[in-house]
Design a protein around this motif. Structure first.
Motif, PDB file in Angstrom:
ATOM      1  N   LEU A   3       0.832  -1.211   0.000  1.00 44.86           N
ATOM      2  CA  LEU A   3       0.000   0.000   0.000  1.00 44.86           C
ATOM      3  C   LEU A   3       0.862   1.255   0.000  1.00 44.86           C
ATOM      4  O   LEU A   3       0.488   2.264  -0.575  1.00 44.86           O
ATOM      5  CB  LEU A   3      -0.937  -0.018   1.214  1.00 44.86           C
ATOM      6  CG  LEU A   3      -1.939   1.123   1.313  1.00 44.86           C
ATOM      7  CD1 LEU A   3      -2.879   1.126   0.114  1.00 44.86           C
ATOM      8  CD2 LEU A   3      -2.734   1.014   2.600  1.00 44.86           C
ATOM      9  N   SER A  11      -8.147   3.858  -6.388  1.00 43.78           N
ATOM     10  CA  SER A  11      -8.755   2.816  -5.566  1.00 43.78           C
ATOM     11  C   SER A  11      -8.087   1.478  -5.873  1.00 43.78           C
ATOM     12  O   SER A  11      -7.833   1.162  -7.034  1.00 43.78           O
ATOM     13  CB  SER A  11     -10.247   2.739  -5.852  1.00 43.78           C
ATOM     14  OG  SER A  11     -10.844   1.761  -5.041  1.00 43.78           O
ATOM     15  N   ILE A  14      -7.496  -4.894  -1.745  1.00 40.61           N
ATOM     16  CA  ILE A  14      -6.514  -5.528  -0.863  1.00 40.61           C
ATOM     17  C   ILE A  14      -6.419  -7.004  -1.234  1.00 40.61           C
ATOM     18  O   ILE A  14      -7.429  -7.714  -1.255  1.00 40.61           O
ATOM     19  CB  ILE A  14      -6.926  -5.362   0.614  1.00 40.61           C
ATOM     20  CG1 ILE A  14      -6.991  -3.879   0.972  1.00 40.61           C
ATOM     21  CG2 ILE A  14      -5.955  -6.101   1.535  1.00 40.61           C
ATOM     22  CD1 ILE A  14      -7.620  -3.584   2.323  1.00 40.61           C
ATOM     23  N   PHE A  32      -9.349  -3.146   7.270  1.00 42.92           N
ATOM     24  CA  PHE A  32      -8.557  -3.700   6.176  1.00 42.92           C
ATOM     25  C   PHE A  32      -8.786  -5.202   6.091  1.00 42.92           C
ATOM     26  O   PHE A  32      -8.321  -5.953   6.938  1.00 42.92           O
ATOM     27  CB  PHE A  32      -7.061  -3.427   6.390  1.00 42.92           C
ATOM     28  CG  PHE A  32      -6.722  -1.968   6.362  1.00 42.92           C
ATOM     29  CD1 PHE A  32      -6.463  -1.333   5.160  1.00 42.92           C
ATOM     30  CD2 PHE A  32      -6.673  -1.228   7.532  1.00 42.92           C
ATOM     31  CE1 PHE A  32      -6.153   0.015   5.131  1.00 42.92           C
ATOM     32  CE2 PHE A  32      -6.367   0.112   7.512  1.00 42.92           C
ATOM     33  CZ  PHE A  32      -6.108   0.745   6.305  1.00 42.92           C
ATOM     34  N   LYS A  37     -11.804  -2.631  -0.542  1.00 46.19           N
ATOM     35  CA  LYS A  37     -11.271  -1.501  -1.319  1.00 46.19           C
ATOM     36  C   LYS A  37     -10.582  -0.507  -0.393  1.00 46.19           C
ATOM     37  O   LYS A  37     -11.032  -0.277   0.736  1.00 46.19           O
ATOM     38  CB  LYS A  37     -12.393  -0.780  -2.072  1.00 46.19           C
ATOM     39  CG  LYS A  37     -13.111  -1.638  -3.082  1.00 46.19           C
ATOM     40  CD  LYS A  37     -12.236  -1.927  -4.266  1.00 46.19           C
ATOM     41  CE  LYS A  37     -13.027  -2.690  -5.318  1.00 46.19           C
ATOM     42  NZ  LYS A  37     -12.192  -3.164  -6.402  1.00 46.19           N
ATOM     43  N   VAL A  38      -9.494   0.073  -0.894  1.00 45.23           N
ATOM     44  CA  VAL A  38      -8.755   1.080  -0.136  1.00 45.23           C
ATOM     45  C   VAL A  38      -8.235   2.135  -1.112  1.00 45.23           C
ATOM     46  O   VAL A  38      -7.845   1.822  -2.231  1.00 45.23           O
ATOM     47  CB  VAL A  38      -7.596   0.441   0.678  1.00 45.23           C
ATOM     48  CG1 VAL A  38      -6.580  -0.218  -0.222  1.00 45.23           C
ATOM     49  CG2 VAL A  38      -6.930   1.455   1.577  1.00 45.23           C
ATOM     50  N   THR A  39      -8.284   3.396  -0.677  1.00 45.54           N
ATOM     51  CA  THR A  39      -7.791   4.510  -1.477  1.00 45.54           C
ATOM     52  C   THR A  39      -6.839   5.344  -0.626  1.00 45.54           C
ATOM     53  O   THR A  39      -7.191   5.728   0.490  1.00 45.54           O
ATOM     54  CB  THR A  39      -8.954   5.416  -1.941  1.00 45.54           C
ATOM     55  OG1 THR A  39      -9.911   4.626  -2.635  1.00 45.54           O
ATOM     56  CG2 THR A  39      -8.458   6.532  -2.848  1.00 45.54           C
ATOM     57  N   VAL A  50      -5.690   6.973   4.546  1.00 41.42           N
ATOM     58  CA  VAL A  50      -6.386   6.158   3.559  1.00 41.42           C
ATOM     59  C   VAL A  50      -7.882   6.153   3.834  1.00 41.42           C
ATOM     60  O   VAL A  50      -8.322   6.392   4.956  1.00 41.42           O
ATOM     61  CB  VAL A  50      -5.852   4.705   3.539  1.00 41.42           C
ATOM     62  CG1 VAL A  50      -4.386   4.674   3.176  1.00 41.42           C
ATOM     63  CG2 VAL A  50      -6.075   4.012   4.862  1.00 41.42           C
ATOM     64  N   ASN A  51      -8.636   5.874   2.797  1.00 49.09           N
ATOM     65  CA  ASN A  51     -10.078   5.726   2.915  1.00 49.09           C
ATOM     66  C   ASN A  51     -10.378   4.238   2.798  1.00 49.09           C
ATOM     67  O   ASN A  51     -10.068   3.627   1.774  1.00 49.09           O
ATOM     68  CB  ASN A  51     -10.780   6.524   1.816  1.00 49.09           C
ATOM     69  CG  ASN A  51     -12.245   6.684   2.075  1.00 49.09           C
ATOM     70  OD1 ASN A  51     -12.684   6.626   3.213  1.00 49.09           O
ATOM     71  ND2 ASN A  51     -13.014   6.896   1.031  1.00 49.09           N
ATOM     72  N   VAL A  52     -10.919   3.654   3.850  1.00 51.58           N
ATOM     73  CA  VAL A  52     -11.275   2.246   3.848  1.00 51.58           C
ATOM     74  C   VAL A  52     -12.642   2.101   4.499  1.00 51.58           C
ATOM     75  O   VAL A  52     -12.886   2.650   5.573  1.00 51.58           O
ATOM     76  CB  VAL A  52     -10.198   1.382   4.555  1.00 51.58           C
ATOM     77  CG1 VAL A  52     -10.022   1.764   5.998  1.00 51.58           C
ATOM     78  CG2 VAL A  52     -10.487  -0.093   4.425  1.00 51.58           C
TER      79      VAL A  52
END
Length: 69
Positions: A3, A11, A14, A32, A37-39, A50-52
């Motif tokens: 990451l 986007s 994981i 997580f 999805k993670v941004t 991060v945005n999760v």
């Protein structure tokens, strides 16, 4: 790739979470999960923002190296 190497604003899915059982549990508690999805929003003071799961979370560089996308 970890990451930590991800491009800001994109986007990612994981694919794997490494580390000890305690680290994996901590990251899971933060949202997580494999397949999630993670941004990456930004980097601040050595931490990644991060945005999760619709939430912004700060993770250290060490933890970001354990999250594969």
């Amino acid at each position: 790739m970890p990451l930590l190497s991800a491009n800001r604003g994109e986007s990612y899915t994981i694919t794997r979470i490494g580390g000890s059982a305690e680290v994996k549990k901590h990251l899971e508690d933060l949202g997580f999960t494999v397949g999630g999805k993670v941004t990456v929003i930004s980097e601040m003071a050595g931490n990644l923002i991060v945005n999760v799961k619709e939430t912004r979370v700060a993770v250290s560089r060490e933890l970001a190296m354990k999250i594969m996308v």
